[in-house]
Scaffold this motif. Sequence first.
Motif, short mmCIF file in Angstrom:
data_model
loop_
_atom_site.label_atom_id
_atom_site.label_comp_id
_atom_site.label_asym_id
_atom_site.label_seq_id
_atom_site.Cartn_x
_atom_site.Cartn_y
_atom_site.Cartn_z
N THR A 150 1.25 -1.42 0.39
CA THR A 150 0.24 -0.47 0.09
C THR A 150 0.80 1.04 0.12
O THR A 150 0.84 2.47 -1.07
N GLU A 151 1.87 1.60 0.81
CA GLU A 151 3.32 2.59 0.62
C GLU A 151 3.33 2.04 -0.26
O GLU A 151 3.52 4.15 -0.82
N SER A 210 2.82 1.92 -3.44
CA SER A 210 1.74 2.54 -4.25
C SER A 210 0.59 4.03 -3.80
O SER A 210 1.37 4.34 -5.12
N PHE A 211 1.00 3.95 -2.91
CA PHE A 211 0.57 5.34 -2.06
C PHE A 211 1.84 6.52 -3.05
O PHE A 211 1.26 7.59 -3.79
N LYS A 220 1.25 9.56 -5.34
CA LYS A 220 2.01 10.62 -4.88
C LYS A 220 2.72 11.38 -6.33
O LYS A 220 2.83 12.59 -6.20
N ASP A 257 -7.59 2.58 1.42
CA ASP A 257 -6.91 3.56 1.85
C ASP A 257 -7.76 5.14 1.43
O ASP A 257 -7.60 5.48 -0.23
N ARG A 292 -6.18 7.69 1.31
CA ARG A 292 -5.78 8.44 1.25
C ARG A 292 -5.51 8.70 -0.53
O ARG A 292 -4.80 9.92 -1.42
N PHE A 293 -5.71 7.82 -0.69
CA PHE A 293 -5.68 7.58 -2.63
C PHE A 293 -7.07 8.93 -3.07
O PHE A 293 -6.53 9.78 -4.38
N THR A 323 -1.29 16.91 -3.41
CA THR A 323 -0.20 16.14 -2.51
C THR A 323 0.48 16.62 -2.29
O THR A 323 1.33 16.07 -0.68
N ASN A 350 -0.38 16.82 1.02
CA ASN A 350 -0.22 14.65 2.21
C ASN A 350 1.07 15.36 2.62
O ASN A 350 1.33 14.97 4.36
#
Length: 558
Positions: free
Chosen positions: A92-93, A95-96, A100, A119, A121-122, A527, A530
């Motif tokens: 996940t990290e 991919s995130f 970003k 997630d 955040r996406f 972005t 974040n």
Amino acid sequence: MEELLINLIGNKDLMSAHAGELVRRSAKALLFRMGGQGFTQYINMCLQSSEYWPQREGIDDAHLRPDTDTIRHLVALFKDRREKKSKDYDGTEISFAIAKCGAWKEAVATLIELNGWHDSRFARLREGASPLTDDELQAAYEALAVDPYSPGGLMALGFGQRQDEIPRLVGIINESNGTGAQASAAITALSAFSSLPEQALPAIATCIKGPESRREIAMICNQSGSIAFDTLLQFVFRELESAPIGPRVSRFYEPVVWAIDILLRRLDDPSDLISRCRLRIEKLGEGDALAELMVEMLAPAASQVQAICSVLDQRTTRDYLERRASGSGQSNSRADLATEALKGLEAWDKEQVYATAKVMLASEDVGTRAAIPQLLADLASERAGMILFERLTNEPMPSIRMTIARVIASFGFEAKLTELSAAPDVDTRIWACFVLGFGAPSEGVFEALKARLDDTDAKVFEAAVDSICQLERSLETERLVEKFCMETTAHKRYVLMDAVIEWGDCGDDHSPASPWLSRFVQDMSPTERNHFIGQFENRRKETRSEAEKADRKVGSLF
């Protein structure tokens, strides 16, 4: 210079050694500020490292200045860790991190491999952005062609903001009658949309089973219009009548109160809802969890929202809030609960609340002393200034002194503080200078502080010098914020952002936000925001740690 730094930190031994971390981070900071390709080269080296921590560093910072190689290395790292089933694998990290960098086609492909791991955040990265194109969603459409209910494919449609695909998601929910994994995947996808058409709300409503359906209720609460309000009313009426009377299980009934709050604020005629809520609140004396939560969550807004005041305007309610404010009957009394209770009582007896808050300023509980100054200022800023200042002069904890100073400085007490900075009493002059350092850096404040540079007392002089330096930092922060808002080059904006966080007063948990903060955040892309949130929270932690150390010493700031 860049080449020299790259050769230094690119050394295999230094890259793999834990002892080399300080050197690597220092060199990386220099490369970042130089603005060349050296920083990107370093990040790409980290992503290609066989060691976990350099890889982690590359993943965290890849978005700051990526190139095509950065994306390629991230994708390769994702696949390598997945194939090896590495214990350090965190798909996940990675991919995130790809998302970003703005490489959404690759990010979607990795998300599909993760089987749609949710997630939020996406979705936040896509706020205000154009919908993802068919090409960027290629992997999602390929997955959905094989499995129409692919969680990853459906989730990509959601954070991709593809409004044209909402009928597909609604259809899946209706087919499954709002139950099962398929409906859950579709709801998850719908929750990622920034806005939803009214036609989607009935399908979401079928998934609401009770207060445990927190996500679905929150989605309806974020909408407006007759369908949303009717759905929330049906849910609230059902819970008010059928929820069992008994002790609380954590905050299980929070979604019910979310809906009640929204409806009391937005309905043209909330009279029926008010009557039903009042009936339920009568169960307070029986230890009813829902009634207690209604009072606690609604009370702080009672003085601003008439409908909420009407619901809570009962003697039993006021008695309950008074007990919460005093801490009696609670096994785990917390400052925030007491403060919220006092806010609720303000609707009926503002003067009594003000008097109680004044007494609580000298509470033995550190948390209470930290939370009360802002409440006191909200109740009566015109009277609170001197009361807070007097408390400041007797407060032993440095962290609370700073909270009080920030609160005082936030409501225009400058003229009185300037006067106090020249008072006959030495302690008064010291603390007046101290508070002035947290306010606006006006010409009058600078003049008052400079006048104290000739003070006969050394501690007054030191306080004036510290505050002048602090105000200079405030001016520099404002200049950096202005430069950030005008800057269009991505990597320079990140450099300026980090400088603002380093120079600016990031405040604390109990005082108003710094004046520069809202304008700063408003100018950021999702972005950038974040990145800012992570850096800001880290700076807050550092500030909190420094304050706690000072509190443990319980010594004078001067």
